[in-house]
Design a protein around this motif. Structure first.
Motif, PDB file in Angstrom:
ATOM      1  N   SER A  39      48.078  16.483  76.610  1.00  0.00           N
ATOM      2  CA  SER A  39      49.307  17.316  76.639  1.00  0.00           C
ATOM      3  C   SER A  39      50.607  16.256  76.335  1.00  0.00           C
ATOM      4  O   SER A  39      51.477  16.624  75.725  1.00  0.00           O
ATOM      5  N   ASN A  40      50.608  15.196  77.277  1.00  0.00           N
ATOM      6  CA  ASN A  40      51.541  14.194  77.176  1.00  0.00           C
ATOM      7  C   ASN A  40      51.440  13.537  75.760  1.00  0.00           C
ATOM      8  O   ASN A  40      52.693  13.524  75.241  1.00  0.00           O
ATOM      9  N   VAL A  41      50.782  13.134  75.252  1.00  0.00           N
ATOM     10  CA  VAL A  41      50.710  12.663  73.957  1.00  0.00           C
ATOM     11  C   VAL A  41      51.100  13.792  72.716  1.00  0.00           C
ATOM     12  O   VAL A  41      51.953  13.345  71.940  1.00  0.00           O
ATOM     13  N   ILE A  42      50.725  14.890  73.021  1.00  0.00           N
ATOM     14  CA  ILE A  42      51.225  15.933  72.190  1.00  0.00           C
ATOM     15  C   ILE A  42      52.723  16.220  72.468  1.00  0.00           C
ATOM     16  O   ILE A  42      53.361  16.234  71.211  1.00  0.00           O
ATOM     17  N   GLY A  43      53.142  16.085  73.468  1.00  0.00           N
ATOM     18  CA  GLY A  43      54.695  15.957  73.988  1.00  0.00           C
ATOM     19  C   GLY A  43      55.257  14.937  73.189  1.00  0.00           C
ATOM     20  O   GLY A  43      56.320  15.130  72.740  1.00  0.00           O
ATOM     21  N   ILE A  44      54.988  13.991  73.489  1.00  0.00           N
ATOM     22  CA  ILE A  44      55.486  12.766  72.587  1.00  0.00           C
ATOM     23  C   ILE A  44      55.701  12.853  71.159  1.00  0.00           C
ATOM     24  O   ILE A  44      56.739  12.621  70.748  1.00  0.00           O
ATOM     25  N   PHE A  45      54.711  13.374  70.831  1.00  0.00           N
ATOM     26  CA  PHE A  45      54.633  13.676  69.124  1.00  0.00           C
ATOM     27  C   PHE A  45      55.542  14.667  68.664  1.00  0.00           C
ATOM     28  O   PHE A  45      56.592  14.563  67.713  1.00  0.00           O
ATOM     29  N   GLY A  60      67.332  24.743  65.243  1.00  0.00           N
ATOM     30  CA  GLY A  60      66.301  25.702  65.924  1.00  0.00           C
ATOM     31  C   GLY A  60      65.024  25.045  65.993  1.00  0.00           C
ATOM     32  O   GLY A  60      64.447  24.832  67.060  1.00  0.00           O
ATOM     33  N   VAL A  61      64.462  24.268  65.200  1.00  0.00           N
ATOM     34  CA  VAL A  61      63.167  23.679  65.159  1.00  0.00           C
ATOM     35  C   VAL A  61      63.375  22.400  65.974  1.00  0.00           C
ATOM     36  O   VAL A  61      62.478  22.095  66.834  1.00  0.00           O
ATOM     37  N   VAL A  62      64.550  21.835  65.846  1.00  0.00           N
ATOM     38  CA  VAL A  62      64.592  20.613  66.766  1.00  0.00           C
ATOM     39  C   VAL A  62      64.564  21.217  68.297  1.00  0.00           C
ATOM     40  O   VAL A  62      63.946  20.463  69.177  1.00  0.00           O
ATOM     41  N   LEU A  63      65.184  22.097  68.540  1.00  0.00           N
ATOM     42  CA  LEU A  63      65.335  22.753  70.027  1.00  0.00           C
ATOM     43  C   LEU A  63      64.028  23.202  70.399  1.00  0.00           C
ATOM     44  O   LEU A  63      63.625  22.864  71.456  1.00  0.00           O
ATOM     45  N   ILE A  64      63.168  23.882  69.512  1.00  0.00           N
ATOM     46  CA  ILE A  64      62.026  24.190  70.032  1.00  0.00           C
ATOM     47  C   ILE A  64      60.909  23.057  70.273  1.00  0.00           C
ATOM     48  O   ILE A  64      60.376  22.920  71.167  1.00  0.00           O
ATOM     49  N   LEU A  65      60.928  21.996  69.264  1.00  0.00           N
ATOM     50  CA  LEU A  65      60.291  20.975  69.439  1.00  0.00           C
ATOM     51  C   LEU A  65      60.600  19.917  70.781  1.00  0.00           C
ATOM     52  O   LEU A  65      59.583  19.681  71.353  1.00  0.00           O
ATOM     53  N   LEU A  66      62.001  19.845  70.923  1.00  0.00           N
ATOM     54  CA  LEU A  66      62.105  19.088  71.933  1.00  0.00           C
ATOM     55  C   LEU A  66      61.881  19.637  73.515  1.00  0.00           C
ATOM     56  O   LEU A  66      61.540  19.301  74.332  1.00  0.00           O
ATOM     57  N   TRP A  67      62.217  21.049  73.555  1.00  0.00           N
ATOM     58  CA  TRP A  67      62.182  22.083  74.537  1.00  0.00           C
ATOM     59  C   TRP A  67      60.305  22.019  75.108  1.00  0.00           C
ATOM     60  O   TRP A  67      59.976  21.705  76.106  1.00  0.00           O
ATOM     61  N   ILE A  68      59.690  22.253  74.105  1.00  0.00           N
ATOM     62  CA  ILE A  68      58.358  22.478  74.253  1.00  0.00           C
ATOM     63  C   ILE A  68      57.603  21.082  74.395  1.00  0.00           C
ATOM     64  O   ILE A  68      56.834  20.916  75.277  1.00  0.00           O
ATOM     65  N   GLY A  69      58.078  20.115  73.800  1.00  0.00           N
ATOM     66  CA  GLY A  69      57.421  18.593  73.780  1.00  0.00           C
ATOM     67  C   GLY A  69      57.798  18.156  75.333  1.00  0.00           C
ATOM     68  O   GLY A  69      56.970  17.645  75.969  1.00  0.00           O
ATOM     69  N   ILE A  70      59.014  18.300  75.919  1.00  0.00           N
ATOM     70  CA  ILE A  70      59.229  17.808  77.208  1.00  0.00           C
ATOM     71  C   ILE A  70      58.321  18.773  78.247  1.00  0.00           C
ATOM     72  O   ILE A  70      57.901  18.273  79.086  1.00  0.00           O
ATOM     73  N   PHE A  71      58.093  20.187  77.974  1.00  0.00           N
ATOM     74  CA  PHE A  71      57.435  20.866  78.929  1.00  0.00           C
ATOM     75  C   PHE A  71      55.966  20.493  78.966  1.00  0.00           C
ATOM     76  O   PHE A  71      55.172  20.863  79.909  1.00  0.00           O
ATOM     77  N   LYS A  72      55.283  19.838  77.680  1.00  0.00           N
ATOM     78  CA  LYS A  72      54.070  19.376  77.785  1.00  0.00           C
ATOM     79  C   LYS A  72      53.841  18.386  78.965  1.00  0.00           C
ATOM     80  O   LYS A  72      52.812  18.160  79.225  1.00  0.00           O
ATOM     81  N   PHE A  73      54.730  17.799  79.570  1.00  0.00           N
ATOM     82  CA  PHE A  73      54.495  16.829  80.754  1.00  0.00           C
ATOM     83  C   PHE A  73      54.282  17.703  81.914  1.00  0.00           C
ATOM     84  O   PHE A  73      54.217  16.912  82.853  1.00  0.00           O
ATOM     85  N   THR A  74      54.394  18.812  81.860  1.00  0.00           N
ATOM     86  CA  THR A  74      54.071  19.702  83.254  1.00  0.00           C
ATOM     87  C   THR A  74      52.551  20.243  83.277  1.00  0.00           C
ATOM     88  O   THR A  74      52.046  20.268  82.308  1.00  0.00           O
TER      89      THR A  74
END
Length: 145
Positions: A57-63, A13-27
């Protein structure tokens, strides 16, 4: 086995949330959505002095994406699990500080204090990441003579 299954589902669940939100940070939508939270954060506001709203936002998303990846492959390596747990703990402790640093984050609705509830999920994610971190904490080796 049952305890392990629950932990694994929590990590997924944490992986899914981080991945989804991380990708969204590039918008641009997400970059501007987090701007207010980040600019009032004593831990993160400095980032806007060195980068634009989108760059931060991109840096946070990458992290977040790196952390998701480490947690996803954590069953294969104790060191990777430790790093994923550590980074996840840092992420969710940091985002929870937004509740303390962002002006107006709490408001009263029908005499009940409410906030942006998306941040509250981070309490559970913090617990899961702490569990991964502590379960894979490096043990000190005994020195034998």
């Amino acid at each position: 086995m049952r305890k392990q299954l629950g932990s694994e589902i929590g990590v997924c669940g944490v992986v899914l949330i981080l991945l989804w939100i991380g990708i969204f940070k590039f918008t641009p939508v997400e970059a501007h959505a987090i701007q207010r939270l980040v600019e009032y954060s004593p831990l993160m506001s400095w980032m806007y002095k060195v980068g634009s709203v989108q760059a931060v936002s991109n840096v946070i998303g990458i992290f977040e994406i790196i952390t998701a990846f480490l947690l996803a492959i954590s069953p294969f390596s104790k060191k990777i699990a430790f790093m994923g747990g550590l980074l996840g703990t840092v992420i969710f402790l940091t985002t929870l500080t937004f509740l303390l640093s962002t002006p107006g984050v709490f408001r009263i609705v029908d005499n009940v204090p409410v906030t942006d509830f998306f941040i509250l999920k981070d309490i559970m994610a913090l617990g899961i990441c702490l569990q991964v971190l502590l379960d894979h904490w490096p043990e000190k080796r005994k020195i034998t003579a």
